[in-house]
Design a protein around this motif. Structure first.
Motif, PDB file in Angstrom:
ATOM      1  N   SER A   1      -6.222   0.503  -9.222  1.00 25.21           N
ATOM      2  CA  SER A   1      -6.185   1.192  -7.931  1.00 25.21           C
ATOM      3  C   SER A   1      -4.931   0.747  -7.200  1.00 25.21           C
ATOM      4  O   SER A   1      -4.422  -0.350  -7.426  1.00 25.21           O
ATOM      5  N   GLN A   2      -4.430   1.595  -6.318  1.00 25.81           N
ATOM      6  CA  GLN A   2      -3.274   1.217  -5.501  1.00 25.81           C
ATOM      7  C   GLN A   2      -3.282   2.038  -4.219  1.00 25.81           C
ATOM      8  O   GLN A   2      -3.818   3.145  -4.167  1.00 25.81           O
ATOM      9  N   GLY A   3      -2.709   1.461  -3.182  1.00 24.61           N
ATOM     10  CA  GLY A   3      -2.635   2.150  -1.907  1.00 24.61           C
ATOM     11  C   GLY A   3      -2.530   1.147  -0.774  1.00 24.61           C
ATOM     12  O   GLY A   3      -2.331  -0.050  -0.987  1.00 24.61           O
ATOM     13  N   GLN A   4      -2.669   1.631   0.445  1.00 24.20           N
ATOM     14  CA  GLN A   4      -2.698   0.749   1.592  1.00 24.20           C
ATOM     15  C   GLN A   4      -3.987  -0.064   1.562  1.00 24.20           C
ATOM     16  O   GLN A   4      -4.969   0.332   0.911  1.00 24.20           O
ATOM     17  N   PRO A   5      -4.002  -1.234   2.230  1.00 27.16           N
ATOM     18  CA  PRO A   5      -5.184  -2.091   2.161  1.00 27.16           C
ATOM     19  C   PRO A   5      -6.496  -1.377   2.460  1.00 27.16           C
ATOM     20  O   PRO A   5      -7.499  -1.600   1.757  1.00 27.16           O
TER      21      PRO A   5
END
Length: 250
Positions: A215-219
């Motif tokens: 997964s990846q993205g803003q917190p």
């Protein structure tokens, strides 16, 4: 910094499997995930401490294998998880190592300017002439960061920089790294296990599991119960405190 289909094996054991990832310039990025997920290995591939076996990795649009080693050291620096200094050095002498790509050991006035700026930025004036074996863990980590600052690279990679730091020292370290991004426009990437600390300071989180980007993205996008519970194979709860996501353990 861009990666396409990056893979790495140790023997027949796959550590990284076709990683595709973009690391934004002048942002603070955290690599999170369980042990053995490939986080530290990826940092070593980015810094060319380890060779990749497949894929492409671009630094400023240039594939990393085509970079001259000295020129790459002016663009990218890395602080490993464990640094064991075998020689007796003062704080200033250790920080001066960051200038080696430029000076080859023959320090100039420009080199000393960068060294002094790093010492000032990390508030180490009172420690300048102190032997590093007389420093606490937190003090030595500040000196390590000052050495990276003296190297004056745009990209800074840090493998578990909070290791051996207490809560106060760890928070101060994360605040310092945040300042490097906000004040000096550095691109900072850390491998970190404390996801609650990471979520308070970073711009982006990249979660790894079994050698893949999970997964990846803003917190706030990564810090969700379904993602983290599956990532760590345990039941977790997320609380919202003052607009920040905090992970609670059951």
């Amino acid at each position: 910094m861009k990666m396409e289909n990056i893979s790495k094996k140790y023997g027949t054991n796959p550590i990284l499997d076709e990683i595709g990832l973009n690391i934004e310039k002048a942002k603070f990025t955290a690599f999170i995930g369980p042990n053995g997920a490939g986080k530290s290995t990826l940092l070593s591939l980015i810094s060319r401490l380890l060779p990749k076996e497949q894929g492409l990795l671009y630094i400023k649009g240039q594939e990393i294998e085509s970079w001259d080693s000295v020129e790459l050291a002016k663009e990218l620096s890395m602080l490993k998880q464990k640094v064991d200094y075998q020689v007796k050095l003062t704080v200033e002498e250790l920080i001066s190592f960051g200038r080696y790509p430029y000076s080859k050991g023959r320090l100039t006035a420009v080199d000393y300017e960068h060294i002094n700026q790093a010492i000032s930025y990390m508030e180490l004036e009172n420690f300048r002439h102190r032997p590093i074996d007389q420093l606490s863990g937190g003090q030595l980590q500040r000196v390590n960061i000052a050495m990276i600052l003296a190297q004056d690279t745009e990209i800074i990679l840090l493998d578990e920089p909070l290791n051996n730091l207490d809560i106060k020292q760890g928070i101060l370290m994360m605040k310092t790294l945040r300042r490097l991004v906000d004040d000096l426009y550095k691109t900072v990437v850390v491998v970190i296990h404390d996801i609650n600390v990471a979520s308070q300071f970073v711009d982006q989180m990249v979660a790894f599991k079994d050698g893949k980007v999970y997964s990846q993205g803003q917190p706030h996008e990564v810090m969700t119960e379904p993602i983290l519970s599956s990532l760590y194979d345990m039941e977790l709860t997320i609380a919202d405190i003052d607009g920040k996501k905090i992970c609670l353990y059951k």
